[in-house]
Design a protein around this motif. Sequence first.
Motif, mmCIF file in Angstrom:
data_model
loop_
_atom_site.group_PDB
_atom_site.id
_atom_site.type_symbol
_atom_site.label_atom_id
_atom_site.label_comp_id
_atom_site.label_asym_id
_atom_site.label_seq_id
_atom_site.Cartn_x
_atom_site.Cartn_y
_atom_site.Cartn_z
ATOM 1 N N ALA A 1 0.794 -1.099 -0.029
ATOM 2 C CA ALA A 1 -0.036 0.023 0.075
ATOM 3 C C ALA A 1 0.975 1.321 0.196
ATOM 4 C CB ALA A 1 -0.906 -0.039 1.374
ATOM 5 N N GLN A 2 1.990 1.119 0.585
ATOM 6 C CA GLN A 2 2.916 2.194 0.651
ATOM 7 C C GLN A 2 3.271 2.598 -0.961
ATOM 8 O OE1 GLN A 2 5.798 1.050 3.424
ATOM 9 N NE2 GLN A 2 5.155 2.615 5.045
ATOM 10 N N LEU A 3 3.602 1.553 -1.487
ATOM 11 C CA LEU A 3 3.971 1.927 -2.878
ATOM 12 C C LEU A 3 2.978 2.081 -3.862
ATOM 13 C CD1 LEU A 3 6.683 -1.308 -3.087
ATOM 14 C CD2 LEU A 3 7.187 1.242 -2.868
ATOM 15 N N ASN A 4 1.626 1.751 -3.475
ATOM 16 C CA ASN A 4 0.704 1.674 -4.600
ATOM 17 C C ASN A 4 -0.513 2.551 -4.216
ATOM 18 O OD1 ASN A 4 1.353 -0.645 -6.843
ATOM 19 N ND2 ASN A 4 2.041 -1.490 -4.762
ATOM 20 N N THR A 5 -0.716 3.007 -3.095
ATOM 21 C CA THR A 5 -1.936 3.788 -2.650
ATOM 22 C C THR A 5 -1.489 4.900 -2.085
ATOM 23 O OG1 THR A 5 -2.425 2.619 -0.534
ATOM 24 C CG2 THR A 5 -3.241 1.617 -2.422
ATOM 25 N N GLY A 6 -0.289 5.150 -1.787
ATOM 26 C CA GLY A 6 0.165 6.446 -0.911
ATOM 27 C C GLY A 6 0.026 6.240 0.713
ATOM 28 N N PHE A 7 -0.314 5.118 1.200
ATOM 29 C CA PHE A 7 -0.538 4.940 2.420
ATOM 30 C C PHE A 7 0.650 5.456 3.228
ATOM 31 C CE2 PHE A 7 -0.378 1.830 6.088
ATOM 32 C CZ PHE A 7 -1.256 2.292 6.818
ATOM 33 N N ASN A 8 0.488 6.265 4.275
ATOM 34 C CA ASN A 8 1.357 6.606 5.256
ATOM 35 C C ASN A 8 1.736 5.662 6.227
ATOM 36 O OD1 ASN A 8 3.234 8.390 6.257
ATOM 37 N ND2 ASN A 8 1.743 9.863 7.038
ATOM 38 N N GLY A 9 2.403 4.543 6.040
ATOM 39 C CA GLY A 9 2.340 3.716 7.081
ATOM 40 C C GLY A 9 3.701 3.627 7.678
ATOM 41 N N LEU A 10 4.502 2.542 8.073
ATOM 42 C CA LEU A 10 5.584 2.528 8.930
ATOM 43 C C LEU A 10 6.495 3.498 8.646
ATOM 44 C CD1 LEU A 10 5.516 -1.182 9.446
ATOM 45 C CD2 LEU A 10 4.893 0.265 10.924
ATOM 46 N N ARG A 11 7.113 4.060 9.812
ATOM 47 C CA ARG A 11 8.167 5.030 9.427
ATOM 48 C C ARG A 11 9.555 4.626 10.505
ATOM 49 N NH1 ARG A 11 3.740 8.168 9.563
ATOM 50 N NH2 ARG A 11 4.271 8.978 11.467
#
Length: 382
Positions: free
Chosen positions: A372-382
């Motif tokens: 999702a981070q790569l494909n939907t702009g999900f602002n996930g784990l940092r």
Amino acid sequence: MLNSALSSCQAFVFDKLLPHWASYGLDIAQGYSYESMHHDWTRNQTGRLRLLTQCRQLYTFSHACLLTNNEAWQAKLPSLFDFITTHYFVDERWIFSLNDDLSIQDTQSDAYALAFILLSFSYYYQFSQDERALPYMEKTHHFLLGHMTATTGGFYEAFPVDEKQIRRQNPHMHLLEGYIAAFNATGANDYKDTIRSLLDLALEHFYHKKSQTLREFFTTDWQPDPNTGHQVEPGHHFEWVWLLYQANAIFPNSNYTDLAQQLWLTATRHGMASNGGIYNQIDGNHYQAIDKEKRIWPITEYLKAITVIPIGKEEKIDRLIRALDFMQCHYFLENGRWNEYLDEHNQAKDYPLPGTSSYHIFLGLTEVIIWAQLNTGFNGLR
């Protein structure tokens, strides 16, 4: 909608499940993981402590530390690694289990558990750069080749070897997972060679072409076992889908991706219940459900498969949303707990929290987060 569902699931794993297991499921004095926990987060003494459980916890927290800057988890890794090497590596090989008092219980070397030595030590090394992990991985590899290789192909279930034992695809699947991790961590060609041999085994023996299913149990010469050879687990179909695409990144070969796509079609057509979730088991000959209960791990493997299978983005998102919503509704509980089993009507069964299941939950959700981070702009784990 996906990002909202995924945010909730991410919070469950990283803010609840893992912190609670780190606080209550790891022994404070010696650092090892308990085998099982009650739902009030007290220890469930099962009479054994398996190497497998220790390795799955080491893998999960090592991988989590690669993704997050959690100093509390980082501090627990060395003692868990040390406990494994001190208590389970006996006479130059890995033993299966300890008693609750940490005395030796079962001295067999189990192929399934050895797969998780490779997986967990690979991720522990990647995070910690602790080079002590590398010779243990090499010894594990050479022990498998030298003492557990079967003349008919693949590996025996356990050492000492019983040549008449039922052969299973499941340990080989996890050995493939472990060897992929070992190669990715080290680049060693020895690991790469074994990856190829395990892939050949899947194509030649595990896949039943007539029914287009992945079989589980075999005779010593890789014929379907007369009593259990018809049993098929949709969750393992999905697990192989993900692994075949991981392997294809190392050995690009359309045979692997073609197999993955066929396993996906079979499992999605016949392994998914109409009221949601994934059946534990179906009949590979007739495609009828044998075990309609739904343990948590098959749906986490379904998540992983969705992220790699070549279907349209809209379909991927729809499948992910439905699966994540089902997990939140039926599996995930307060305070990082979960339902391990549902019955066929999606009612939770009374069952403690196994120390092996967080590996499935963590990895399934992590693969979706990364996708999702790569494909939907999900602002996930940092």
